[in-house]
Motif scaffolding. Structure first.
Motif, PDB file in Angstrom:
ATOM      1  N   UNK A   1      33.137  41.910  48.540  1.00 28.82           N
ATOM      2  CA  UNK A   1      33.963  40.923  47.831  1.00 28.82           C
ATOM      3  C   UNK A   1      33.063  40.031  46.974  1.00 28.82           C
ATOM      4  N   UNK A   2      33.438  39.911  45.704  1.00 27.26           N
ATOM      5  CA  UNK A   2      32.786  38.958  44.817  1.00 27.26           C
ATOM      6  C   UNK A   2      33.693  37.778  44.579  1.00 27.26           C
TER       7      UNK A   2
ATOM      8  N   UNK B   1      29.991  42.725  52.434  1.00 26.71           N
ATOM      9  CA  UNK B   1      29.603  41.316  52.415  1.00 26.71           C
ATOM     10  C   UNK B   1      30.364  40.586  51.304  1.00 26.71           C
ATOM     11  N   UNK B   2      30.245  39.262  51.338  1.00 23.68           N
ATOM     12  CA  UNK B   2      30.873  38.395  50.338  1.00 23.68           C
ATOM     13  C   UNK B   2      29.765  37.699  49.571  1.00 23.68           C
ATOM     14  N   UNK B   3      29.852  37.710  48.250  1.00 22.80           N
ATOM     15  CA  UNK B   3      28.838  37.065  47.413  1.00 22.80           C
ATOM     16  C   UNK B   3      29.485  36.271  46.299  1.00 22.80           C
ATOM     17  N   UNK B   4      28.776  35.266  45.829  1.00 20.97           N
ATOM     18  CA  UNK B   4      29.110  34.578  44.584  1.00 20.97           C
ATOM     19  C   UNK B   4      28.142  35.112  43.523  1.00 20.97           C
TER      20      UNK B   4
ATOM     21  N   UNK C   1      37.760  32.280  53.574  1.00 16.91           N
ATOM     22  CA  UNK C   1      38.880  33.205  53.714  1.00 16.91           C
ATOM     23  C   UNK C   1      38.453  34.625  53.377  1.00 16.91           C
ATOM     24  N   UNK C   2      37.629  34.763  52.338  1.00 14.95           N
ATOM     25  CA  UNK C   2      37.164  36.091  51.950  1.00 14.95           C
ATOM     26  C   UNK C   2      36.351  36.732  53.069  1.00 14.95           C
TER      27      UNK C   2
ATOM     28  N   UNK D   1      38.721  36.283  43.450  1.00 13.44           N
ATOM     29  CA  UNK D   1      38.023  37.239  44.309  1.00 13.44           C
ATOM     30  C   UNK D   1      38.296  38.655  43.786  1.00 13.44           C
ATOM     31  N   UNK D   2      37.253  39.447  43.700  1.00 17.47           N
ATOM     32  CA  UNK D   2      37.403  40.862  43.393  1.00 17.47           C
ATOM     33  C   UNK D   2      36.872  41.652  44.574  1.00 17.47           C
ATOM     34  N   UNK D   3      37.704  42.578  45.080  1.00 16.23           N
ATOM     35  CA  UNK D   3      37.390  43.314  46.297  1.00 16.23           C
ATOM     36  C   UNK D   3      37.299  44.805  45.981  1.00 16.23           C
TER      37      UNK D   3
END
Length: 381
Positions: A338-339, A372-375, A311-312, A248-250
């Motif tokens: 977060x990626x 937001x959280x993304x892949x 969790x992210x 994860x990179x934040x």
């Protein structure tokens, strides 16, 4: 993976100082053994003990040979050994040294009493002086043990001089030399402790530099250098064992505005608070948290993609609802993008490829409006 589990607890392992004492004592243990055998043979030849007292001479010689073999068979211990085990090995070494000292002292005293030849008496006496001097300089690690060994080596020779009616000046000179050797031992012991203290200081400085090279100075988290190594180690372990590995990179959203509006001191306080919140959210042994630059952080976790995304996103929501105090009267709300990427051996050639995917996921999160959280493929269950 977590820094706290990288080494065994210090309370279970012997200190570097104790291991150094064992190493030095063991090295010096092997130096003197053969000389006891050679000098006993020389003293016996000079006094014709083979003819006068063959049995005792051979028995004492065999004792020195067996003690020499025992010296060379004594082995050291690994750095991970417990303190109790190291102290036990040191006690065994000193027991061997004391037995050796006692055997020589008794043998030399007996020889001085039974051998009439001046050459034999000279060899025995000079050998005792030499062994006592060598012991004072080579084994200053434990003062009381060394003093006991000196007395065992030297006092029987001095007593034999008195009992055999040697000249007063010889007895006085021998007694004065014993005093000199004791003083030399005390000085060697003080110098040894001083050297150990200096080496402890150097070791602490080295450990501090090592820690500083692996830790972010502001937040105390692992820095980019340490984190890069952890990713490579994690990827290698995943290839071997097949465990899932999530990166994860934040990045704090619009953090430049915080510094511009409130100043860098307030910005640093926010970064430290965010770091504590991140560490608390990802605090299992399977997680590693780092600050990789500015307002950018990262988490490496042995976890599935689904679990990592859950969790992210839970952490993202927690950041949004947790105000950060700037002073007594003012708080600030933060948001984070977060990626998330999971290591795929078929898709990622190395750790850099995994990092690029997580970074691409972060940029996707920012492009889609932040917070937001993304892949990389924007697949969020």
């Amino acid at each position: 993976m977590h820094d706290a589990i990288e080494s065994a607890p210090a309370s279970m392992a012997a200190s570097p100082r104790l291991l150094q004492e064992l190493k030095e004592t063991l090295q010096r243990l092997r130096l003197g053994g053969p000389f006891y055998v050679l000098l006993w043979a020389l003293a016996g030849w000079a006094s014709n003990l083979w003819a006068l007292a063959r049995g005792p001479f051979v028995i004492i010689g065999l004792c020195f040979i067996l003690l020499t073999i025992a010296r060379f068979r004594m082995r050291g211990l690994s750095e991970g050994s417990t303190e109790a085990r190291v102290r036990g090995r040191l006690n065994a070494i000193w027991s061997l040294l004391l037995v050796n000292a006692a055997v020589w002292g008794g043998a030399a005293g007996w020889l001085l009493l039974v051998a009439p030849e001046e050459s034999a008496r000279t060899v025995a006496a000079v050998s005792s002086y030499a062994f006592a001097t060598a012991f004072a300089h080579n084994f200053p690690m434990r003062l009381r043990h060394a003093l006991l060994a000196l007395c065992m080596i030297y006092l029987p020779t001095l007593a034999a001089f008195v009992v055999s009616g040697s000249r007063v000046e010889l007895v006085v000179v021998s007694a004065l030399y014993l005093l000199y050797v004791i003083l030399a031992l005390r000085r060697s012991h003080a110098e040894y402790l001083q050297r150990l203290g200096l080496e402890d200081d150097l070791r602490r400085q080295r450990d501090l530099f090592e820690q500083q090279s692996r830790r972010d100075g502001l937040t105390g988290l692992a820095n980019r250098r340490r984190f890069s190594s952890a990713i490579e180690e994690g990827v290698a372990a995943t290839r071997r064992h097949g465990d899932a590995l999530v990166l994860m990179i934040l990045d704090l959203d619009h953090f430049k505005a915080v510094n511009d509006s409130h100043g860098h001191v307030a910005g640093d306080a926010c970064l430290c608070g965010f770091a504590r919140q991140l560490q608390a959210a990802f605090n299992s042994p399977d997680d590693m948290v780092a600050r990789i630059g500015g307002e950018e952080f990262a988490v490496l976790s042995r976890s599935t993609l689904v679990r990592g995304l859950q969790r992210a996103d839970a952490f993202r929501a927690d950041v949004l609802r947790t105000p950060h105090a700037l002073d007594e009267n003012q708080t600030l709300s933060l948001a984070v993008s977060i990626g998330v990427a999971v290591f795929d051996p078929a898709h990622h050639a190395d750790a850099d490829a995994l990092y690029r995917d997580a970074d691409a996921a972060l940029y996707r999160a920012k492009a889609l409006g932040r917070n937001r959280v993304c892949t990389p493929e924007d697949i969020i269950p």
